[in-house]
Scaffold this active site. Structure first.
Site, PDB file in Angstrom:
ATOM      1  N   SER A   1      54.118-108.747  19.468  1.00  0.00           N
ATOM      2  CA  SER A   1      55.328-109.167  18.716  1.00  0.00           C
ATOM      3  C   SER A   1      55.170-109.983  17.242  1.00  0.00           C
ATOM      4  CB  SER A   1      56.310-110.178  19.638  1.00  0.00           C
ATOM      5  OG  SER A   1      55.617-111.215  19.862  1.00  0.00           O
TER       6      SER A   1
ATOM      7  N   HIS B   1      58.909-104.746  22.952  1.00  0.00           N
ATOM      8  CA  HIS B   1      59.157-104.175  21.348  1.00  0.00           C
ATOM      9  C   HIS B   1      58.726-102.843  21.287  1.00  0.00           C
ATOM     10  CE1 HIS B   1      59.722-108.585  19.866  1.00  0.00           C
ATOM     11  NE2 HIS B   1      58.881-108.608  20.748  1.00  0.00           N
TER      12      HIS B   1
ATOM     13  N   LYS C   1      66.448-106.402  22.854  1.00  0.00           N
ATOM     14  CA  LYS C   1      65.901-105.990  21.498  1.00  0.00           C
ATOM     15  C   LYS C   1      66.355-104.540  21.247  1.00  0.00           C
ATOM     16  CE  LYS C   1      61.977-108.984  22.015  1.00  0.00           C
ATOM     17  NZ  LYS C   1      62.510-109.764  23.224  1.00  0.00           N
TER      18      LYS C   1
END
Length: 388
Positions: free
Chosen positions: A176, A204, A236
């Site tokens: 990240s 992610h 996300k």
């Protein structure tokens, strides 16, 4: 004797490491209002631009009208509603795994999976740059805990030689703070040779990576045999909230029986699961979002390199600009903000000492013109920081 909190806070301020919460006065999106100031933001993890999508909003509203607001109880008491179950089934199908289990946060999902699978007498091996939730999970598990060199299959192999009991290899899919990808094919090969399981937190990766947005496991063509425990977060690229663990029937039943963060937590609001079902549908059907995002990433890297910025090896929406010194990173962030652009400065202890950076994150909701505005601002501001 008393806690000297004032001194701790003063030391953090003096080291340019003090953190403050920006107050968002608008929905998520490229153009936001923060602390009363209109800004063009490049610091959200809303990678596909779904957090404020009208169809996702409507799904949340309809879900609240039908199912109410609160989850009411834990999943094992009376908090497991129809939308939760439907979302678990959809996520299992999406990931190509027999089952998926819904969690209220990604931190909880990671704590739950690691602590339910390994304990005293076992071994957990983690990448040095893993997310804090994974590192905390390893430490709290009670298993023998060791960190291998970042993305280094040889380093992992040497630690596997000393492993005892059940062994779990844990890695982020996309790191990240650096934006680079785990070398999953080699890590999985090494782990399989020693009979170890592999757990990947692809928080992610889901959305931006893979032909269908299925993340790093899809991108590398790996299956349940290679990655036994697959974790994803929904706050996300999915644009909502919560997380999930996907895997075998036995894995999910084990988590339901033994994972304390699952057993002893109230379920997320059912309406959030309704919203996520819609965002999952959009993630899968609107491939143009990934294609546009890929073009933005390529253009940013080309433009940033022309300016002379130090980028990291990232093919993802996470594009860190390496500065080194925390004070200089804060200065560049402030100069950009004065030009109406918001990019967060990431400093130790989130990243190693001497590697402070600006963490640019791109979204499919950004236009090409907005990206050019960022590059123009960086070109104007960088010499002032570089030559300071």
């Amino acid at each position: 004797m008393s806690f000297d909190l004032q001194s701790r806070l003063a030391e953090r301020r003096a080291a340019h490491l003090y953190r403050q919460r920006p107050l968002l006065d608008s929905p998520q999106g490229p153009e936001v209002v923060v602390d009363g100031q209109p800004l063009l933001a490049f610091c959200s993890n809303d990678y596909l631009g779904l957090a404020n999508h009208p169809e996702v909003i409507r799904a949340l509203q309809r879900g609240a009208e039908q199912w109410g607001v609160g989850g009411g109880a834990s999943h094992l008491v009376i908090g497991h509603s129809g939308p939760h179950h439907a979302l678990e089934e959809a996520l299992a199908e999406f990931t190509g795994r027999p089952r998926a289990l819904l969690f209220s946060t990604g931190y909880m999902a990671n704590l739950a999976a690691v602590t339910a699978l390994v304990g005293q007498g076992d071994t957990v091996l983690e990448d040095r740059l893993n997310h804090a939730s994974l590192l905390d999970a390893g430490l709290l598990s009670g298993a023998r805990f060791s960190r291998y060199l970042h993305n280094d299959a040889a380093s992992l192999a040497s630690r596997l030689e000393k492993a005892t009991g059940n062994t779990l290899v844990v890695t982020d899919g996309v790191f990240s703070m650096d934006g680079d990808l785990a070398d999953l094919p080699n890590l999985c090969t090494v782990a399989k040779a020693k009979g170890a399981w592999v757990m990947v937190d692809d928080a992610h990766g889901f959305g931006p990576l893979g032909a269908n947005g299925g993340g790093i496991v899809e991108q590398f063509g790996l299956g349940l045999d290679d990655v036994q425990v697959l974790v994803g977060t929904l706050g996300k690229a999915f644009g909502t909230a919560g997380a999930f663990v996907a895997g075998s029937e036995e894995l999910i039943e084990t988590l339901i029986q033994f994972a304390r963060p699952y057993i002893y937590t109230t379920s997320q609001p059912p309406a959030v699961a309704c919203a996520t079902l819609k965002s999952l549908e959009l993630l899968r059907s609107e491939g143009w979002r990934r294609e546009h995002l890929a073009r933005l990433i390529a253009r940013f890297r080309e433009g940033a390199e022309a300016i002379g910025l130090a980028l990291m090896d990232s093919p993802t929406p996470i594009q860190p600009i390496l500065i080194g010194d925390s004070e200089r990173a804060m200065k560049l962030s402030a100069l950009l903000k004065a030009r109406g652009i918001l990019v967060g400065a990431i400093r130790p202890p989130t990243v190693p000492a001497g590697s402070a950076r600006l963490r640019v994150t791109l979204s499919a909701a950004h236009s090409e013109a907005q990206l050019e505005r960022l590059l123009e601002a960086l070109a104007a501001c960088w010499p002032e920081v570089r030559d300071a």
